[in-house]
Structure formats: structure tokens, C-alpha cells
Scaffold this motif. Structure first.
Motif, PDB file in Angstrom:
ATOM      1  N   UNK A 131     106.311 -45.402  33.273  1.00 52.27           N
ATOM      2  CA  UNK A 131     105.109 -46.136  32.875  1.00 52.27           C
ATOM      3  C   UNK A 131     105.027 -47.435  33.667  1.00 52.27           C
ATOM      4  N   UNK A 132     103.852 -48.015  33.774  1.00 50.58           N
ATOM      5  CA  UNK A 132     103.697 -49.305  34.454  1.00 50.58           C
ATOM      6  C   UNK A 132     104.620 -50.318  33.783  1.00 50.58           C
ATOM      7  N   UNK A 142      99.705 -58.027  31.961  1.00 53.98           N
ATOM      8  CA  UNK A 142      99.512 -56.570  32.066  1.00 53.98           C
ATOM      9  C   UNK A 142      98.073 -56.210  32.398  1.00 53.98           C
ATOM     10  N   UNK A 143      97.928 -55.051  33.030  1.00 53.66           N
ATOM     11  CA  UNK A 143      96.594 -54.562  33.373  1.00 53.66           C
ATOM     12  C   UNK A 143      95.856 -54.045  32.140  1.00 53.66           C
ATOM     13  N   UNK A 144      96.625 -53.620  31.134  1.00 52.25           N
ATOM     14  CA  UNK A 144      95.997 -53.090  29.925  1.00 52.25           C
ATOM     15  C   UNK A 144      96.956 -53.232  28.749  1.00 52.25           C
ATOM     16  N   UNK A 145      96.434 -53.080  27.552  1.00 50.48           N
ATOM     17  CA  UNK A 145      97.204 -53.092  26.314  1.00 50.48           C
ATOM     18  C   UNK A 145      96.951 -51.763  25.613  1.00 50.48           C
ATOM     19  N   UNK A 271      99.162 -35.558  32.498  1.00 49.02           N
ATOM     20  CA  UNK A 271      99.996 -34.366  32.320  1.00 49.02           C
ATOM     21  C   UNK A 271     101.390 -34.527  32.885  1.00 49.02           C
ATOM     22  N   UNK A 272     101.725 -35.724  33.396  1.00 52.09           N
ATOM     23  CA  UNK A 272     103.047 -35.961  33.982  1.00 52.09           C
ATOM     24  C   UNK A 272     104.037 -36.403  32.904  1.00 52.09           C
ATOM     25  N   UNK A 273     105.319 -36.067  33.150  1.00 44.71           N
ATOM     26  CA  UNK A 273     106.381 -36.572  32.296  1.00 44.71           C
ATOM     27  C   UNK A 273     106.865 -37.900  32.873  1.00 44.71           C
ATOM     28  N   UNK A 274     106.794 -38.949  32.078  1.00 43.38           N
ATOM     29  CA  UNK A 274     107.210 -40.273  32.519  1.00 43.38           C
ATOM     30  C   UNK A 274     108.564 -40.629  31.898  1.00 43.38           C
ATOM     31  N   UNK A 275     109.396 -41.212  32.696  1.00 44.44           N
ATOM     32  CA  UNK A 275     110.756 -41.572  32.280  1.00 44.44           C
ATOM     33  C   UNK A 275     110.731 -42.724  31.284  1.00 44.44           C
ATOM     34  N   UNK A 276     111.515 -42.605  30.208  1.00 42.85           N
ATOM     35  CA  UNK A 276     111.632 -43.677  29.224  1.00 42.85           C
ATOM     36  C   UNK A 276     112.965 -44.403  29.370  1.00 42.85           C
ATOM     37  N   UNK A 277     114.087 -43.673  29.229  1.00 41.59           N
ATOM     38  CA  UNK A 277     115.382 -44.326  29.375  1.00 41.59           C
ATOM     39  C   UNK A 277     116.501 -43.300  29.457  1.00 41.59           C
TER      40      UNK A 277
END
Length: 389
Positions: A131-132, A142-145, A271-277
Motif C-alpha cells: 500500500x502507499x 497523505x494523498x488520501x484518507x 485485484x492485486x495482493x498487497x503486502x502487509x507484514x
């Protein structure tokens, strides 16, 4: 030849699951705990339980490890169940400790993974989608909330008073900066990936000495405690080849050895899987892994003793359920009571693995349930007093 055994630096559900998984694999388990009330204390499967200080040092561990080496006439396999114990084992490895097997990442890798700023930058450099992320909250707008604020290390949880906090407006961010003036650099911010809890995925994996993935168990979260941003309270085992490949990439990027818990969230827009931790230790739900055919405790032990690691495919569509934890989280999130009831009724038609209850080891579940019931009554009474005061 001495029989293989494990030494578990236990912590809550992680430690309890590891002890049970060791027993199911026919492994003797010794347990180190930092408080007498730890769930592992009540398990019948721990050979011997040792109490160490709340923040143990290597000087606290070494006498115990020496005794176990003599008692078993050979080395065991050290396993971490918390971020703090993962750092301790990393320190041992860095010192060249060899009396017991250390199937763990290097101290440098553990240090990176226990610092969110270093971790996210390492993943970006390794080509992993995130994520950003905002690394300098004192100056980055930030660009968005909404924006999720995360302490950089587990030690920084005490500064925030929580594992994370959600900010919804620029005004809230400005208030956050003012409140934590002088400490803002102890946090990072990330855009909140939209979508329900069932967009969250967890991979509990083991990498061998050649930094190759030897075992992998995947599940899709259905609920967390607290809701949306907490640990797993409800989940279902599901295969996901795309995430298996991502885990292999992460292992290579980190030159990783040992057990890890890797989290992702699917972005419903792209639709992408984004890394969390990545947690450089055993995952909290490792008992779930074992009951579905992938015993990561056994995998670590086989790697340590130079044995082949071979499991069949994981059993899918099995439900993991922490009933009290999930119920409390949903009620606190003000979820409709009838929707909760309908969800739970549907779960009764699936095979279920209790987070705590195991008929061969019932006392930890009784202890946890009693504490949960007392907690519910305490919160209810507090709300009633507020209402009628």
C-alpha cells in the motif's frame, strides 16, 4: 542418536499451538514462559515449563538451555513465538551459538522485519507490492484518507497505546502530530486498503537452510480481533498459488531461514495482493496449520536435523474459530446481532478447528473462556454504570 525435541519460547496462542503441534508430531516440547498465566502453562503436552523474566536476556536463557542440552544429551530446536523472542534467537545466532539448533533468520533480517520502516523499504526494493506508505509523518501529507498509523517496532506499541490507529481526516493527522510531537518518527503511515476482512490472507511458512520454502500453509481471514485491523479470530483454509509465489519472492529478497508469518490484503479495486507484514517467528494460528496437514513446527525440526521435509497438500475449506474473541470483536464493532448469529449457524456445517479447544488438552480452553466471560461481564457492567450514572 538423541531424539529430536523443541524448546519453545512461548507467548499466548502461538506458544500453545506450537506445544500441541510438537506433541502431534511426536516431539518432546520444553517451554519458556514470561508469566505464569500464559496459556502454555495449562497445557498437558509441555514436558517442563520454565519461568523467565518478562523481558528476558540471553543471560536468563543460557542456564536453561545448558540444562536441557545435558538432560537430552544433545541439541534441541529453538522456536520463537513473539517478536521479542525472535530478536533473542537472532542475537544467539549472531554470536555463533551452536549448542542448540537455530533455524531462524539472521539478526539483521530480524531487525529489519521488526522495524516497519526498514521492512517496507526492503520489500519495495525487492519488488513486492505495498500500500502507499509514508515514512516521514512529520512532513508527509497523505494523498488520501483513511490512513493507518503503525508503530515502527513492537516496543513503540507502548507509545501509541495500541497496535495501530486509523486517521480519517487531515485534521486528525495534525492532532496526531501534535499529540506525539517529538516521537512522530517512531511511526509510519499507510493507506488503508478498502474491503472486508475476507480480503485478508495469511501464509505461515518455513524456509530451509538453503533459503527455499519447505512448508507453506495459507488461509483467508474472515474476522479479526479487534475488527478489521487485529489478529485472526475467524478464518478458512484456502489454496492460493499466487501468494505462494509471493512468499517465495519474499524469502529470496530477505535471504530468509526459519518460520515466518506473512500477511497480505487483496485490493478490491486493482485485484492485486498487497503486502502487509512479515513476522519473523511462528504464526499465531500454527495449530490451524497442523490440523490442516502442514506442521510448521515439524518442518523446522526436520530442517534442523537435516531430514527431508515433505507434506501432502493442505486440507482446504476448514474453519479456524476463536469463538469468544470473534464474538467480542464483532459486538464492539456494532455488527448486527442477527448477522452474527446467521454467520455462526452457517459455520456449524463446516469442519471447524477451535483456536483453543482440543479434547486431548482441554484446560487452556477452560482458562481462556473463563477469562473471556469475566471480560464480557466487566465491560457490560461498565457500560451499564455509564448509562445510569
Amino acid at each position: 542418536m538423541p531424539s529430536p525435541y523443541v524448546i519453545i519460547l512461548a507467548n499466548g496462542l502461538n506458544g500453545l499451538g506450537a506445544i500441541r503441534s510438537a506433541a502431534q508430531a511426536g516431539l518432546k516440547a520444553y517451554t519458556l514462559i514470561t508469566k505464569r498465566s500464559d496459556l502454555s502453562t495449562y497445557s498437558r503436552f509441555s514436558e517442563v515449563t520454565f519461568l523467565v523474566p518478562p523481558n528476558p536476556s540471553l543471560a536468563d536463557l543460557r542456564p536453561i538451555l545448558d540444562r536441557l542440552f545435558i538432560r537430552e544429551n544433545g541439541p534441541g530446536v529453538l522456536l520463537a513465538c513473539s517478536d521479542n523472542s525472535a530478536e533473542l534467537l537472532g542475537e544467539l545466532k549472531n554470536e555463533g551459538y551452536s549448542k542448540h539448533h537455530l533455524i531462524v533468520p539472521s539478526m539483521e533480517t530480524t531487525r529489519i522485519l521488526n522495524d516497519k520502516k526498514l521492512e517496507c523499504r526492503a520489500m519495495e526494493q525487492g519488488g513486492i507490492a505495498l500500500p502507499k506508505t509514508y515514512y516521514q509523518l512529520s512532513v508527509n501529507d497523505p494523498e488520501s484518507f483513511p490512513l493507518i498509523i503503525k508503530p515502527r517496532t513492537f516496543r513503540d506499541y507502548q507509545i501509541l497505546g495500541a497496535k495501530n490507529v486509523i486517521l480519517y481526516t487531515q485534521t486528525e493527522l495534525d492532532e496526531f502530530r501534535q499529540r506525539f510531537r517529538g516521537q512522530v518518527e517512531r511511526f509510519i503511515g499507510q493507506e488503508v486498503i478498502q474491503g472486508a476482512d475476507d480480503n485478508l490472507w495469511v501464509c505461515n511458512v518455513t524456509f530451509n537452510l538453503q533459503k527455499e520454502m519447505s512448508a507453506c500453509f495459507l488461509f483467508q481471514r474472515l474476522g479479526t480481533m479487534p475488527s478489521h485491523y487485529g489478529v485472526t479470530s475467524l478464518a478458512i483454509s484456502r489454496e492460493n498459488m499466487e501468494l505462494r509465489e509471493e512468499c517465495e519472492k519474499i524469502g529470496k529478497a530477505l535471504n530468509y531461514c526459519g518460520p515466518a508469518m506473512i500477511e497480505f490484503k487483496k485490493d478490491p479495486v486493482s485485484g492485486r495482493y498487497l503486502y502487509i507484514e512479515t513476522n519473523p517467528r511462528l504464526g499465531m494460528c500454527n495449530w490451524f496449520d497442523t490440523r490442516c496437514g502442514i506442521n510448521n513446527i515439524l518442518a523446522c525440526t526436520r530442517v534442523a536435523y537435516g531430514q527431508e521435509v515433505a507434506f501432502g497438500p493442505q486440507t482446504n475449506n476448514v474453519v479456524y474459530w476463536n469463538f469468544f474473541g470473534d464474538l467480542i470483536a464483532r459486538l464492539e464493532d456494532r455488527e448486527n446481532i442477527f448477522s452474527i448469529l446467521f454467520l455462526y449457524l452457517r459455520l456449524l456445517f463446516r469442519r471447524r478447528i477451535g483456536a483453543l479447544f482440543y479434547w486431548r488438552d482441554p484446560i487452556p480452553a477452560c482458562k481462556y473462556s473463563w477469562d473471556a466471560i469475566k471480560n464480557i461481564f466487566r465491560r457490560t457492567n461498565k457500560k451499564l454504570r455509564r448509562r445510569f450514572s
